[in-house]
Design a protein around this motif. Sequence first.
Motif, PDB file in Angstrom:
ATOM      1  N   ILE A 295       0.842  -1.202   0.000  1.00  0.00           N
ATOM      2  CA  ILE A 295       0.000   0.000   0.000  1.00  0.00           C
ATOM      3  C   ILE A 295       0.877   1.252   0.000  1.00  0.00           C
ATOM      4  CG2 ILE A 295      -1.699   1.340   1.296  1.00  0.00           C
ATOM      5  CD1 ILE A 295      -2.964  -1.070   0.011  1.00  0.00           C
ATOM      6  N   GLN A 296       1.950   1.251   0.793  1.00  0.00           N
ATOM      7  CA  GLN A 296       2.853   2.400   0.829  1.00  0.00           C
ATOM      8  C   GLN A 296       3.505   2.599  -0.538  1.00  0.00           C
ATOM      9  OE1 GLN A 296       3.096   4.609   3.258  1.00  0.00           O
ATOM     10  NE2 GLN A 296       4.443   5.810   1.955  1.00  0.00           N
ATOM     11  N   GLY A 297       3.871   1.511  -1.195  1.00  0.00           N
ATOM     12  CA  GLY A 297       4.434   1.603  -2.543  1.00  0.00           C
ATOM     13  C   GLY A 297       3.444   2.197  -3.530  1.00  0.00           C
ATOM     14  N   LEU A 298       2.173   1.820  -3.405  1.00  0.00           N
ATOM     15  CA  LEU A 298       1.132   2.395  -4.266  1.00  0.00           C
ATOM     16  C   LEU A 298       0.996   3.894  -4.016  1.00  0.00           C
ATOM     17  CD1 LEU A 298      -1.638  -0.343  -4.021  1.00  0.00           C
ATOM     18  CD2 LEU A 298      -0.544   0.441  -6.112  1.00  0.00           C
ATOM     19  N   ILE A 299       0.992   4.277  -2.762  1.00  0.00           N
ATOM     20  CA  ILE A 299       0.841   5.690  -2.407  1.00  0.00           C
ATOM     21  C   ILE A 299       2.007   6.505  -2.953  1.00  0.00           C
ATOM     22  CG2 ILE A 299       0.831   7.305  -0.463  1.00  0.00           C
ATOM     23  CD1 ILE A 299      -0.821   5.136   1.058  1.00  0.00           C
ATOM     24  N   GLU A 300       3.223   5.951  -2.887  1.00  0.00           N
ATOM     25  CA  GLU A 300       4.392   6.660  -3.395  1.00  0.00           C
ATOM     26  C   GLU A 300       4.321   6.886  -4.901  1.00  0.00           C
ATOM     27  OE1 GLU A 300       7.692   4.306  -2.061  1.00  0.00           O
ATOM     28  OE2 GLU A 300       7.447   4.958   0.031  1.00  0.00           O
ATOM     29  N   ARG A 301       3.626   6.006  -5.615  1.00  0.00           N
ATOM     30  CA  ARG A 301       3.507   6.132  -7.075  1.00  0.00           C
ATOM     31  C   ARG A 301       2.109   6.581  -7.501  1.00  0.00           C
ATOM     32  NH1 ARG A 301       5.930   0.962  -9.878  1.00  0.00           N
ATOM     33  NH2 ARG A 301       6.239   2.431 -11.564  1.00  0.00           N
ATOM     34  N   LEU A 302       1.345   7.127  -6.569  1.00  0.00           N
ATOM     35  CA  LEU A 302      -0.041   7.476  -6.832  1.00  0.00           C
ATOM     36  C   LEU A 302      -0.188   8.482  -7.969  1.00  0.00           C
ATOM     37  CD1 LEU A 302      -2.681   6.473  -5.758  1.00  0.00           C
ATOM     38  CD2 LEU A 302      -2.678   8.324  -4.091  1.00  0.00           C
ATOM     39  N   ASP A 303       0.708   9.459  -8.053  1.00  0.00           N
ATOM     40  CA  ASP A 303       0.634  10.435  -9.146  1.00  0.00           C
ATOM     41  C   ASP A 303       0.723   9.746 -10.503  1.00  0.00           C
ATOM     42  OD1 ASP A 303       0.360  12.573  -7.441  1.00  0.00           O
ATOM     43  OD2 ASP A 303       2.472  13.157  -7.528  1.00  0.00           O
ATOM     44  N   LEU A 304       1.603   8.766 -10.611  1.00  0.00           N
ATOM     45  CA  LEU A 304       1.751   8.011 -11.852  1.00  0.00           C
ATOM     46  C   LEU A 304       0.458   7.273 -12.191  1.00  0.00           C
ATOM     47  CD1 LEU A 304       3.512   6.736 -14.145  1.00  0.00           C
ATOM     48  CD2 LEU A 304       4.066   4.940 -12.502  1.00  0.00           C
ATOM     49  N   TYR A 305      -0.079   6.534 -11.227  1.00  0.00           N
ATOM     50  CA  TYR A 305      -1.303   5.770 -11.467  1.00  0.00           C
ATOM     51  C   TYR A 305      -2.488   6.679 -11.785  1.00  0.00           C
ATOM     52  CZ  TYR A 305       1.226   1.755  -9.550  1.00  0.00           C
ATOM     53  OH  TYR A 305       2.145   0.759  -9.326  1.00  0.00           O
ATOM     54  N   GLU A 306      -2.603   7.796 -11.067  1.00  0.00           N
ATOM     55  CA  GLU A 306      -3.703   8.721 -11.325  1.00  0.00           C
ATOM     56  C   GLU A 306      -3.604   9.321 -12.722  1.00  0.00           C
ATOM     57  OE1 GLU A 306      -4.742  10.189  -6.792  1.00  0.00           O
ATOM     58  OE2 GLU A 306      -3.371  11.406  -7.997  1.00  0.00           O
ATOM     59  N   GLY A 307      -2.401   9.669 -13.146  1.00  0.00           N
ATOM     60  CA  GLY A 307      -2.206  10.222 -14.484  1.00  0.00           C
ATOM     61  C   GLY A 307      -2.587   9.235 -15.573  1.00  0.00           C
ATOM     62  N   ILE A 308      -2.166   7.982 -15.411  1.00  0.00           N
ATOM     63  CA  ILE A 308      -2.502   6.952 -16.396  1.00  0.00           C
ATOM     64  C   ILE A 308      -4.009   6.712 -16.407  1.00  0.00           C
ATOM     65  CG2 ILE A 308      -2.267   4.507 -16.985  1.00  0.00           C
ATOM     66  CD1 ILE A 308       0.608   4.708 -15.794  1.00  0.00           C
ATOM     67  N   ALA A 309      -4.605   6.598 -15.219  1.00  0.00           N
ATOM     68  CA  ALA A 309      -6.051   6.347 -15.131  1.00  0.00           C
ATOM     69  C   ALA A 309      -6.839   7.496 -15.756  1.00  0.00           C
ATOM     70  CB  ALA A 309      -6.460   6.153 -13.676  1.00  0.00           C
ATOM     71  N   ASP A 310      -6.423   8.714 -15.496  1.00  0.00           N
ATOM     72  CA  ASP A 310      -7.118   9.870 -16.045  1.00  0.00           C
ATOM     73  C   ASP A 310      -7.047   9.872 -17.572  1.00  0.00           C
ATOM     74  OD1 ASP A 310      -8.545  12.403 -15.564  1.00  0.00           O
ATOM     75  OD2 ASP A 310      -6.760  13.305 -16.478  1.00  0.00           O
ATOM     76  N   ARG A 311      -5.848   9.614 -18.103  1.00  0.00           N
ATOM     77  CA  ARG A 311      -5.693   9.577 -19.566  1.00  0.00           C
ATOM     78  C   ARG A 311      -6.553   8.493 -20.186  1.00  0.00           C
ATOM     79  NH1 ARG A 311      -3.467   6.164 -22.605  1.00  0.00           N
ATOM     80  NH2 ARG A 311      -2.178   5.231 -21.005  1.00  0.00           N
ATOM     81  N   LYS A 312      -6.513   7.289 -19.604  1.00  0.00           N
ATOM     82  CA  LYS A 312      -7.283   6.180 -20.164  1.00  0.00           C
ATOM     83  C   LYS A 312      -8.788   6.450 -20.057  1.00  0.00           C
ATOM     84  CE  LYS A 312      -5.555   1.995 -20.140  1.00  0.00           C
ATOM     85  NZ  LYS A 312      -5.014   0.679 -19.775  1.00  0.00           N
ATOM     86  N   PHE A 313      -9.211   7.044 -18.947  1.00  0.00           N
ATOM     87  CA  PHE A 313     -10.626   7.362 -18.771  1.00  0.00           C
ATOM     88  C   PHE A 313     -11.074   8.397 -19.806  1.00  0.00           C
ATOM     89  CE2 PHE A 313     -14.041   9.865 -16.843  1.00  0.00           C
ATOM     90  CZ  PHE A 313     -14.981   8.867 -16.657  1.00  0.00           C
ATOM     91  N   MET A 314     -10.291   9.459 -19.959  1.00  0.00           N
ATOM     92  CA  MET A 314     -10.638  10.512 -20.925  1.00  0.00           C
ATOM     93  C   MET A 314     -10.631   9.998 -22.359  1.00  0.00           C
ATOM     94  SD  MET A 314     -11.476  13.048 -19.256  1.00  0.00           S
ATOM     95  CE  MET A 314     -11.378  13.678 -17.612  1.00  0.00           C
ATOM     96  N   ASP A 315      -9.768   9.028 -22.643  1.00  0.00           N
ATOM     97  CA  ASP A 315      -9.698   8.442 -23.988  1.00  0.00           C
ATOM     98  C   ASP A 315     -10.725   7.332 -24.190  1.00  0.00           C
ATOM     99  OD1 ASP A 315      -7.625  10.156 -24.545  1.00  0.00           O
ATOM    100  OD2 ASP A 315      -6.042   8.647 -24.383  1.00  0.00           O
ATOM    101  N   GLY A 316     -11.511   7.019 -23.151  1.00  0.00           N
ATOM    102  CA  GLY A 316     -12.529   5.977 -23.260  1.00  0.00           C
ATOM    103  C   GLY A 316     -11.971   4.569 -23.230  1.00  0.00           C
ATOM    104  N   GLU A 317     -10.772   4.389 -22.704  1.00  0.00           N
ATOM    105  CA  GLU A 317     -10.154   3.063 -22.635  1.00  0.00           C
ATOM    106  C   GLU A 317     -10.638   2.332 -21.381  1.00  0.00           C
ATOM    107  OE1 GLU A 317      -5.909   2.829 -23.389  1.00  0.00           O
ATOM    108  OE2 GLU A 317      -5.991   4.836 -24.270  1.00  0.00           O
ATOM    109  N   LEU A 318     -11.878   1.889 -21.425  1.00  0.00           N
ATOM    110  CA  LEU A 318     -12.490   1.196 -20.296  1.00  0.00           C
ATOM    111  C   LEU A 318     -12.648  -0.277 -20.629  1.00  0.00           C
ATOM    112  CD1 LEU A 318     -15.322   3.776 -19.541  1.00  0.00           C
ATOM    113  CD2 LEU A 318     -13.041   3.673 -18.532  1.00  0.00           C
ATOM    114  N   ALA A 319     -12.590  -1.112 -19.610  1.00  0.00           N
ATOM    115  CA  ALA A 319     -12.800  -2.547 -19.785  1.00  0.00           C
ATOM    116  C   ALA A 319     -14.293  -2.801 -20.006  1.00  0.00           C
ATOM    117  CB  ALA A 319     -12.292  -3.304 -18.564  1.00  0.00           C
ATOM    118  N   TYR A 320     -14.644  -4.013 -20.347  1.00  0.00           N
ATOM    119  CA  TYR A 320     -16.040  -4.368 -20.591  1.00  0.00           C
ATOM    120  C   TYR A 320     -16.940  -4.084 -19.397  1.00  0.00           C
ATOM    121  CZ  TYR A 320     -15.132  -8.476 -17.747  1.00  0.00           C
ATOM    122  OH  TYR A 320     -14.808  -9.305 -16.701  1.00  0.00           O
ATOM    123  N   ASP A 321     -16.356  -4.093 -18.190  1.00  0.00           N
ATOM    124  CA  ASP A 321     -17.143  -3.855 -16.973  1.00  0.00           C
ATOM    125  C   ASP A 321     -17.111  -2.389 -16.536  1.00  0.00           C
ATOM    126  OD1 ASP A 321     -14.546  -3.658 -16.112  1.00  0.00           O
ATOM    127  OD2 ASP A 321     -14.680  -5.255 -14.626  1.00  0.00           O
ATOM    128  N   GLY A 322     -16.524  -1.515 -17.344  1.00  0.00           N
ATOM    129  CA  GLY A 322     -16.511  -0.093 -17.052  1.00  0.00           C
ATOM    130  C   GLY A 322     -15.336   0.385 -16.223  1.00  0.00           C
TER     131      GLY A 322
END
Length: 110
Positions: A45-72
Amino acid sequence: MSLVTVPGKIRLCGTHAVLVMAEGNLHQAVCIAGDALPSSTGDMIQGLIERLDLYEGIADRKFMDGELAYDGRVWITSSDIDPLPRKTGFDNRWLAHSTRSSSVNQIVAD
């Protein structure tokens, strides 16, 4: 605005992690596949928190580009993450593959 992780909404589930992110009133489930999780020997969990900016940036880009899985959900895998720079040493393979100069390639190969 962009997706940000809701405080306290990070969970490990088997081989992946699930984060709930929000943008205003919108909530989005984001899954981080095991191959994209931090490879630290410490607290995951601490490792995730340390890289949270990276994960949030990727998630935001994929969400805005409509790159969602079949389950949303948005899924982040290792192919979404650029390799981290090496902290020690010099990687000669990078130099050999990145330059067009045959003389430099010869020096690196020796």
